[in-house]
Structures are given as structure tokens and as C-alpha cells.
Design a protein around this motif. Structure first.
Motif, PDB file in Angstrom:
ATOM      1  N   UNK A  59       0.697  -1.275   0.075  1.00  0.00           N
ATOM      2  CA  UNK A  59       0.057  -0.084   0.066  1.00  0.00           C
ATOM      3  C   UNK A  59       0.870   1.163  -0.099  1.00  0.00           C
ATOM      4  N   UNK A  60       0.296   2.180  -0.825  1.00  0.00           N
ATOM      5  CA  UNK A  60       1.048   3.586  -0.808  1.00  0.00           C
ATOM      6  C   UNK A  60       1.054   4.268   0.580  1.00  0.00           C
ATOM      7  N   UNK A  61       2.055   4.540   1.019  1.00  0.00           N
ATOM      8  CA  UNK A  61       1.992   5.359   2.201  1.00  0.00           C
ATOM      9  C   UNK A  61       3.288   6.236   2.345  1.00  0.00           C
ATOM     10  N   UNK A  62       3.035   7.683   2.860  1.00  0.00           N
ATOM     11  CA  UNK A  62       4.221   8.530   3.236  1.00  0.00           C
ATOM     12  C   UNK A  62       3.922   8.868   4.641  1.00  0.00           C
ATOM     13  N   UNK A 101       8.006  11.656  -5.481  1.00  0.00           N
ATOM     14  CA  UNK A 101       6.758  11.008  -5.214  1.00  0.00           C
ATOM     15  C   UNK A 101       6.593   9.382  -6.182  1.00  0.00           C
ATOM     16  N   UNK A 102       6.594   8.415  -5.506  1.00  0.00           N
ATOM     17  CA  UNK A 102       6.556   7.147  -6.222  1.00  0.00           C
ATOM     18  C   UNK A 102       4.903   7.488  -6.890  1.00  0.00           C
ATOM     19  N   UNK A 103       4.625   6.421  -8.187  1.00  0.00           N
ATOM     20  CA  UNK A 103       3.599   6.646  -8.794  1.00  0.00           C
ATOM     21  C   UNK A 103       2.632   5.812  -7.953  1.00  0.00           C
ATOM     22  N   UNK A 104       1.555   6.145  -7.919  1.00  0.00           N
ATOM     23  CA  UNK A 104       0.397   5.523  -7.238  1.00  0.00           C
ATOM     24  C   UNK A 104      -0.301   4.375  -8.146  1.00  0.00           C
ATOM     25  N   UNK A 105      -0.467   3.414  -7.164  1.00  0.00           N
ATOM     26  CA  UNK A 105      -1.136   2.025  -7.962  1.00  0.00           C
ATOM     27  C   UNK A 105      -2.582   2.797  -8.754  1.00  0.00           C
ATOM     28  N   UNK A 407      -0.130   9.761 -10.947  1.00  0.00           N
ATOM     29  CA  UNK A 407      -1.532   9.528 -10.825  1.00  0.00           C
ATOM     30  C   UNK A 407      -2.300   9.325 -12.024  1.00  0.00           C
ATOM     31  N   UNK A 408      -3.475   8.600 -12.059  1.00  0.00           N
ATOM     32  CA  UNK A 408      -4.296   8.599 -12.911  1.00  0.00           C
ATOM     33  C   UNK A 408      -5.114   9.961 -12.967  1.00  0.00           C
ATOM     34  N   UNK A 409      -5.940  10.173 -14.143  1.00  0.00           N
ATOM     35  CA  UNK A 409      -6.591  11.304 -14.400  1.00  0.00           C
ATOM     36  C   UNK A 409      -7.949  11.250 -13.249  1.00  0.00           C
ATOM     37  N   UNK A 410      -8.460  10.184 -13.180  1.00  0.00           N
ATOM     38  CA  UNK A 410      -9.449   9.792 -12.228  1.00  0.00           C
ATOM     39  C   UNK A 410      -9.221  10.000 -10.887  1.00  0.00           C
TER      40      UNK A 410
END
Length: 466
Positions: A59-62, A101-105, A407-410
Motif C-alpha cells: 500500500x502507498x504510504x508516506x 513521489x512514487x507512482x500511485x497504483x 497518478x491517473x486522471x480519475x
């Protein structure tokens, strides 16, 4: 998105800064380190692993504080690394912070989106002035010292009506002058020394007919406001004093009832009304001066009544003392010109002292209230400007993250709306905070003015029985 504010909370919140602030550069460096480790791990993978299925992404977490949920947290939240009115998303330092920032899934959940939004927010979170300073100023005691105005209160006036006995007995001489001449001189001097803001009026009675039974009806009906309630005019009052001479009977009771009508337009709630009655005798026109005095006291003009007996014997003096008591006022007996003049001088000095004090205290209270309101609006505008700046930086940073493929557009649109809702509630909270502080200021102003007026009313020309 949690609400930032409830009406009850604004009354009791205490803005306390946290003991320390998180270093935003450390957060950015941590994000950089995670990205470097990730790249190194990918480079060290055996070739055989490249063809195998990718393991499930973590999971993405900072590591960053959650976005504030109330105004207290807004104040205590650490100021962002790029918290400046001059910051732009295109700035190199800002872009560097976004690049790491790493890419978001693509399947990131709401918790991950909130975490990324919180990180972006933490970069730009502005420095908010602490409302505690204003709250403290609203609680500063403005109780005036007893030594030394709302729109309707700003219209308040100081009104003095003098009622003079012009019955035949005022012809009596003391020294080289008649009692009437002495009284006229003392009244003219007294009126000339009243505060400039004061209105003055003169009513006389018994100045027509003679002391004979045949003239009683005419003389008892003689009750005239020879100088209507108005600002002092030396020539005007002098002319009014020259219109009558001592003549007939003593309709004292009727003069009190007439004075009530003279001052009817000046309600006691918003005006200060003082009556001085100078008489050398008792009621002789079958009136009831005690009943008239009680009516005067109960009226809406709420006057302070000072009765000055002029060379009265003890028997006649008692009636005027009873009249003064019924009116809730004071009585003093004078025997000569100097005593009458001294009594008027004392009254004038008291009026000037307390009128000056009153105006000074009211002015200082209004100045403080204006200063407090200015500070409240300054605080509110400062917070709102910060909100607009933050919102701009956060939302355009999300757009930049999408452009970078992070991040995706959505996902961008979803976080954009999350930020929009956050700042909408933030703005509403600030507006409600402003209104609450203004209400508190108004309540404090009204309380201070009421206390000033009470002290003034208790001290202006109270008089003493002598």
C-alpha cells in the motif's frame, strides 16, 4: 472529509501550538530515499525474476500527519516547506518534491489517496495567525476606574431643568439684593458653566397675579417654561430671566408635573435628566407635591431631583425634604447668596467632571472595540488568503502529478474534489469563527458601556443633604 468546526467549539477552543514542528525537508528526503531503494532493488533483481509475476504491491504510504480536522489543528499543524505567498507549482524545488513521489497504483484505495493528498498539503501548509491573541483581547477587563456608546447610546444627552419659585415671598431681601435677584444671578452663572454637551431649561411658577385670594387662581395657574430645553445661550437665558418677577402664589406640585412633560422626549434609558428646584416656601395652591414627586420618580425620564431650599424655616423645610425623598433625590437649604452660588458651583463641577469622564471612557471603549473588530477582520482575511493560496498550490500540484504520470486522471479528479471539500469547510469555519468573535466583541462592548453608564449615573450630581 471531517468538519473543521462546530459553533460550540469556537467558544471554548484554546489554540496551543505543538511543542515542535516536523521538518518538511526530512519528509521529502525520506520519500527520495524510498524511491532510490526501490530503483536499486529493481536493478539487482536476477534476470530470471523479470519473467515471473510481479508480487502484490505494498500500500502507498508516506509518513506525514493527517490533514487537520478543526481550527486548533490548523494552527498547530507544522508549516510547510513551501509555505510562501510567492511559491509557484512550477518552481524547481516544488517540482523536485513532486518528482520523488512514487507512482500511485491504479487500484489505490481512498486511504492511499488521502495519504498522498495529506503529503501534498504538508508541503504548502501556510502559517496561520493564532486567534488566541484576539480572544485574550476580548477578555481584557475594560472596567473603568471610579476615581480621578450602540447607536442609540451615541445620541445620549445631558439635560438640566431648573425650576424657580417666583412667588411673592421671593421679594425678600438678603443684604442689598432680593432673593429673586440672587437666584437669577446664580442660575445664569450655573448654566454658563455646564458642559457644552448639556441642554438646559428654565421653568418658573407663581409669577403672575398677587398674593391676594382674588388672584390665587391666576397665580396658581402661572407655570411657564420660559427657556425650553436646549443648548445654553447666554443672551437667550438672560432674556428669559428678565421676563418675570416675584409675584404670587406657590404651585410647586404642578411645576414638578410640568417638568415631567418638559423632559418627556428624553427617556431615562438613553439620556441623563437632572432637575434643580429652587424655592423659598411650600405648596400654597392646594397641590400635593409629594405625590407629584413620586410620579416624577416613576416616570420614563428617570430624573435626578435636587431641591434647594432658599432661607426656609424648619417647618417649611420639612415639606421640601419630604418632596426630595419622594422623588428619590436630595435636599439642601441655603441661607444667602454665597451658599446658593456654592451649591450651584458644586453641581456644575460634578457635572463637568463626570461628563468629561463619561465621554472619555466611552470614547476609549469604542476605540478598543474598533481596534478589536479590525483585528478580527484582519485575522479572518489572513486565514482566507492562506486558504486560497494553499488550495491553488495543492490542486495544481495534483495536476502536475498527473502530467508526470504519478497518478491517473480519475485519481487526480478524486483528490481534487477531496481538497475542494476540505477547503470549503475550512473557509466556512473561518467565517463562523469571525462571526463568533464579532458577537463576543459586541457583547463585551455593550457590557462595558453599561458599566460606564452605571458609574456615571451614580456619581453625576448626586448631592448631599446638608
Amino acid at each position: 472529509m471531517p468538519r473543521l468546526f462546530t459553533p460550540a467549539a469556537i467558544i471554548f477552543f484554546c489554540f496551543i501550538f505543538l511543542a515542535g514542528c516536523q521538518d518538511k525537508q526530512e519528509t521529502v528526503d525520506k520519500v527520495k530515499e524510498k524511491e532510490v531503494v526501490k530503483v536499486e532493488e529493481e536493478e539487482e533483481k536476477p534476470a530470471s525474476e523479470e519473467t515471473t509475476a510481479e508480487p502484490e504491491a505494498k500500500p502507498f504510504h508516506i509518513d506525514v500527519p493527517e490533514m487537520p480536522s478543526n481550527l486548533e489543528e490548523v494552527v498547530s499543524y507544522p508549516v510547510g516547506l513551501f509555505a510562501s505567498k510567492d511559491t509557484k507549482v512550477k518552481d524547481e524545488a516544488v517540482q523536485e518534491a513532486l518528482d520523488v513521489i512514487p507512482p500511485l497504483s491504479k487500484t489505490a484505495n481512498d486511504e492511499e489517496l488521502s495519504n498522498l493528498l495529506a503529503y501534498v498539503y504538508s508541503l504548502f501548509k501556510m502559517d496561520y495567525d493564532d486567534p488566541k491573541v484576539i480572544i485574550d483581547s476580548l477578555s481584557i477587563a475594560t472596567t473603568p476606574e471610579s476615581e480621578g456608546i450602540s447607536e442609540e447610546e451615541q445620541t445620549e444627552t445631558f439635560n438640566v431643568e431648573i425650576i424657580l419659585d417666583a412667588s411673592g415671598s421671593m421679594k425678600k431681601t438678603i443684604g442689598s439684593k432680593s432673593m429673586m435677584e440672587i437666584a437669577k444671578e446664580a442660575i445664569q452663572e450655573f448654566a454658563s458653566t455646564l458642559p457644552e454637551e448639556a441642554n438646559v431649561g428654565l421653568r418658573v411658577y407663581g409669577h403672575k397675579g398677587t398674593g391676594s385670594d382674588a388672584d390665587k387662581a391666576m397665580s396658581c395657574a402661572a407655570n411657564e417654561l420660559v427657556y425650553p430645553i436646549q443648548p445654553y445661550s447666554d443672551s437667550g437665558l438672560k432674556e428669559a430671566l428678565g421676563k418675570f418677577n416675584p409675584s404670587g402664589w406657590t404651585p410647586l406640585a404642578q411645576s414638578l408635573l410640568e417638568a415631567q412633560q418638559d423632559l418627556a422626549q428624553f427617556k431615562g434609558e438613553n439620556h441623563r435628566n437632572i432637575i434643580y428646584l429652587v424655592s423659598d416656601g411650600v405648596e400654597t395652591c392646594d397641590g400635593d407635591p409629594v405625590a407629584a414627586a413620586k410620579s416624577l420618580k416613576a416616570s420614563e425620564i428617570s430624573p435626578v431631583v435636587n431641591i434647594i431650599g432658599f432661607d426656609l424655616g424648619s417647618k417649611d423645610e420639612q415639606q421640601l425634604m419630604d418632596v426630595a425623598e419622594a422623588a428619590g433625590g436630595t435636599y439642601v437649604n441655603v441661607r444667602n447668596h454665597e451658599q446658593l452660588k456654592s451649591q450651584f458651583n458644586k453641581a456644575s463641577a460634578d457635572a463637568n467632571k463626570w461628563m468629561t469622564w463619561y465621554q472619555k471612557e466611552k470614547s476609549a471603549t469604542y476605540d478598543l472595540a474598533i481596534s478589536q473588530q479590525s483585528a478580527i477582520y484582519k485575522l479572518s482575511n489572513s486565514w482566507k488568503n492562506n486558504i486560497f493560496k494553499e488550495k491553488y498550490l495543492v490542486q495544481f500540484s495534483l495536476q502536475s502529478l498527473h502530467t508526470k504520470g504519478k497518478i491517473e486522471k480519475e485519481q487526480e479528479l478524486k483528490m481534487y474534489n477531496m481538497a475542494k471539500e476540505f477547503y470549503k469547510e475550512h473557509f466556512e469555519s473561518v467565517e463562523e469563527m469571525k462571526n463568533t468573535l464579532v458577537d463576543a466583541r459586541d457583547e463585551n462592548l455593550a457590557s462595558s458601556l453599561a458599566e460606564i453608564k452605571e458609574i456615571y449615573n451614580q456619581n453625576v450630581s448626586p448631592g448631599k443633604k446638608e
